[in-house]
Design an enzyme around this catalytic site. Sequence first.
Site, mmCIF file in Angstrom:
data_model
loop_
_atom_site.group_PDB
_atom_site.id
_atom_site.type_symbol
_atom_site.label_atom_id
_atom_site.label_comp_id
_atom_site.label_asym_id
_atom_site.label_seq_id
_atom_site.Cartn_x
_atom_site.Cartn_y
_atom_site.Cartn_z
ATOM 1 N N GLU A 34 0.950 -1.168 -0.107
ATOM 2 C CA GLU A 34 -0.006 -0.041 -0.038
ATOM 3 C C GLU A 34 0.947 1.252 -0.036
ATOM 4 O OE1 GLU A 34 -2.530 0.771 3.638
ATOM 5 O OE2 GLU A 34 -3.669 2.216 2.312
ATOM 6 N N ARG A 261 6.189 -12.427 9.188
ATOM 7 C CA ARG A 261 6.808 -11.452 8.820
ATOM 8 C C ARG A 261 8.005 -11.138 9.683
ATOM 9 N NH1 ARG A 261 2.616 -6.980 9.680
ATOM 10 N NH2 ARG A 261 4.521 -5.797 9.269
ATOM 11 N N LYS A 271 5.051 0.762 9.679
ATOM 12 C CA LYS A 271 5.053 1.909 9.059
ATOM 13 C C LYS A 271 4.192 2.908 9.904
ATOM 14 C CE LYS A 271 3.266 0.362 5.073
ATOM 15 N NZ LYS A 271 2.869 0.199 3.801
#
Length: 544
Positions: A34, A261, A271
């Site tokens: 994104e 992850r 983020k």
Amino acid sequence: MDTNITPSNFIEQAIVEDIKTKGLKKIVTRFPPEPNGYTHIGHAKAICIDFLTAEKFHGYTNLRMDDTNPSKESEVYVKALMNDIKWLGFKWKHLYYASDYYEFIYQCAIDLIKQGKAFVCDLAADQVSNMRGTLTEPGQESPYRNRSIEENLKLFEEMRAGKFADGEKTLRAKIDMSHPNINMRDPVIYRIMHVRHFRQGDKWCIYPMYDFAHPLSDAYEGVTHSLCSLEFEDHRILYNWVIDNCRILPGVKPRQIEFARLNIDGTVISKRYFHELVDGGYVDGWDDPRLPTLASFRRKGYTPTSIREFCTRIGVAKSNSVVQPHILEACIREELNKNAVRAVAVIDPIKVNITNYPANKTEKIKVSNNPTINNSKKHDMIFSNELYIEREDFMAEPSPKFFRLTPNGYVRLMGAYIIKCDEVIYDENGNIDHLNCSIVYDAKEQGIKPKGTIHWLSRPHAIKVTTRKFFNLLKEGEVFESGMLDKIINPNSMVEHTSFVEPFVLKQKGNMQFVRMGYYIEDSKLSKKTDRYYIETVSLKDSK
RNA sequence: UGGGGUAUCGCCAAGCGGUAAGGCACAAGACUUUGACUCUUGCAUGCGGUAGUUCGAAUCUACCUACCCCAGCCA
């Protein structure tokens, strides 16, 4: 399709099976960020998995901007993302935007409505939330769940036409409000947002949710394997539901496979928190050396290959693991050791006067640019009677295993002479002001063989720089929580020194490795900011 | 009390019923005008636990235990 490929992780294993059972001709993956933040080391792992997996099977990878929430996204980030992926050395086959599929996705929604599998819901967000049930109790059905297909079609069209305000209505998939998996309890698949999209402008005021747009985008592009992180495991059932229930979908059905992850000890990889740190002024910007963004690593002198090597070394699995930062450091050190030009930096200097060397004399001393390379280029260092050495390379009261400079002790100056420390001069505060030393010209004859070799710089010739060593954001074992921002980056997270480097470094363009006795400053790059030079170091290799 | 996952050396991680790969870290030694690099050697009778199946189990079964994720109109 070559089925003799040996899988090296569980994803590749699954793909090999798919090739055999489904007769796949081509493997296609995608990297779907994104565009709402800069690329970080966690992205790098995903990028490597996506691209390298496809590459292994002679397939390809698309880059798709997952831009389905215009309130957070911007063109700045898509540029940064593309730049960073290229920097890592990967080439995507196609560049796509989920927003390019808005019309298609809209048609899929209509198809769902026509099948009676989606409905327009008038419930407010908090009502939906209240009626979703809990982890252990089933939810309640929306009173709007059984609207007629015609009414749903009409309402959905009106939603698109902008007849309703934000939040007034949603389109929901009609699945099962008592499903044990909460994602299946009539999930919202379209919401109203009167927000300008950075690519679509004001063309749309309804936007598809991730759970709806993502599987459709994957399928539309012909992605065969949709690799994502573990938190989407729960969504796979919905992902498959969407694909199974959209009748206008072309091609093969993609398979979602999840992996763990990346977590790095002492590092925040998120983020959202980067935004808080940057916006709150806790760090200099997105390339602040303390952040694990690719921009930061680049600034510190990490190479793309070292980041890739790191991703390879940590592997791919499903267990929630926390890797130690020294694995990354080992990767860059290994590479720099072989390739980087080396130069001397005295980080924390003390002055040394050579009492038996003529004051006006200088001589050039040839130094190898990289002793691990055979016949490597050499450059000159200038020797004089006024030197700097590293504060750590002298101990007034040495421990038994210390074999650098001590009072009345001998040490070798790298590439130059053997010296003896004759006198330690203290200032009025009791700190060492300088050392008076003498060259032992006849060390050989005297049979003096110092154990230690230290680096040095000629004071009149040294270039003044600032070195900054950064520490990890978190202490070992500490987990970042919201509200800890001011604690994360405390004054102790950075040590700054007035340091010196040899003039040679000013002529260098690429990465350099700065030499200190017993240490490597592994990840260093001379960068000029305003009127000062900085060497930003992240970690030191302490060899004893 | 629901659903989805994960547990193999300090940290990652192979292994897929035939008797525990590799990397990082660490330790010892050799070499050395960077205590670096390089080289050599060492580093899990043990695979979350307990039972069981089997000639044989990290791998299969059962039951436990611990940890992670999920109740955004975020992705």
